[in-house]
Design an enzyme around this catalytic site. Sequence first.
Site, short mmCIF file in Angstrom:
data_model
loop_
_atom_site.label_atom_id
_atom_site.label_comp_id
_atom_site.label_asym_id
_atom_site.label_seq_id
_atom_site.Cartn_x
_atom_site.Cartn_y
_atom_site.Cartn_z
CE LYS A 9 -2.43 -0.79 3.79
NZ LYS A 9 -1.96 -2.12 4.22
NE ARG A 38 -5.11 -1.16 9.35
CZ ARG A 38 -3.96 -0.71 8.86
NH1 ARG A 38 -3.88 0.45 8.27
NH2 ARG A 38 -2.88 -1.46 8.95
NE ARG A 63 6.77 -3.22 6.68
CZ ARG A 63 5.46 -2.98 6.49
NH1 ARG A 63 5.04 -2.50 5.34
NH2 ARG A 63 4.59 -3.26 7.42
NE ARG A 100 5.75 -1.07 10.47
CZ ARG A 100 4.66 -0.89 9.72
NH1 ARG A 100 4.74 -0.28 8.55
NH2 ARG A 100 3.49 -1.33 10.14
NE ARG A 117 0.87 -5.14 11.34
CZ ARG A 117 1.95 -4.97 10.58
NH1 ARG A 117 3.07 -5.61 10.87
NH2 ARG A 117 1.91 -4.17 9.55
P1 AMP Z 1 0.12 0.40 8.65
O1 AMP Z 1 1.30 1.29 8.55
O2 AMP Z 1 -1.01 0.84 7.74
O3 AMP Z 1 0.47 -1.05 8.47
O4 AMP Z 1 -0.46 0.55 10.14
C1 AMP Z 1 0.33 0.17 11.24
C2 AMP Z 1 -0.53 0.07 12.49
O5 AMP Z 1 -1.13 1.34 12.76
C3 AMP Z 1 -1.70 -0.89 12.42
O6 AMP Z 1 -1.31 -2.23 12.68
C4 AMP Z 1 -2.59 -0.33 13.52
O7 AMP Z 1 -2.10 -0.64 14.81
C5 AMP Z 1 -2.41 1.16 13.33
N1 AMP Z 1 -3.40 1.70 12.38
C6 AMP Z 1 -3.17 2.19 11.12
N2 AMP Z 1 -4.31 2.58 10.54
C7 AMP Z 1 -5.30 2.33 11.43
C8 AMP Z 1 -6.72 2.51 11.41
N3 AMP Z 1 -7.35 3.01 10.34
N4 AMP Z 1 -7.41 2.15 12.53
C9 AMP Z 1 -6.80 1.66 13.61
N5 AMP Z 1 -5.47 1.43 13.68
C10 AMP Z 1 -4.73 1.78 12.61
#
Ligand code: AMP
Length: 183
Positions: A13, A86, A125, A131, A142
């Site tokens: 993404k 999400r 990654r 991370r 996840r």
């Molecule tokens: P990402 O970078 O999109 O993989 O997001 C990393 C983490 O951020 C996720 O595993 C969630 O803990 C949190 N996160 C990101 N977007 C959301 C969202 N829309 N709602 C809730 N938690 C989020």
Amino acid sequence: MKLIIVGPPGAGKGTQSNRIVKHSGLRWLSTGEVFRDNISNGTDLGRAAKRYMDAGEFVPDNVTIPMVEGTLDAWGDNYLLDGYPRNLAQAEALSSFLDYRQTQIDLVFNLHVETDTLVDRLLGRAKIEGRVDDTEPVIRHRLAVYLDQTKPVTDYYRGSGIVHDIDGNGTVDQVWDQIAAIL
Ligand code: AMP
């Protein structure tokens, strides 16, 4: 134009979002990036988000939804949402937010990638970016949360005919070619 990009962790993404915003001149809201920046900067939002992110859980909606709506209100009409909505509650909140402003989402890009490929990519990654949420048990959690919570979001938009399924298994260029053809 308002776009959403959705897909499991590791689907690419972020990489494709980068290309979309360069191509289309949209503002880019990555909720994950906003949370990570806030954690790095030691803000209240960062403190509220950290323990959930570290465990591979979603940050609660009562934190996430106001953060997104506050940002979008300041931004106007052209943006890409990466990692939001999400879950269904976020999708419904976004619909109300947009209805009130008499506007709507134009396109949803739904990235599909095989699970084994996702795990391999995320472990790769983890080595590069370090991370905290890219360890194997957290990755698997996840992915499970994605299937349970985020898959229904795509179905939510399917009825409007705006969802484009993208095969995310190929190279960055192969995936981008599919997206660019739609844009
Ligand atoms: P990402 O970078 O999109 O993989 O997001 C990393 C983490 O951020 C996720 O595993 C969630 O803990 C949190 N996160 C990101 N977007 C959301 C969202 N829309 N709602 C809730 N938690 C989020």
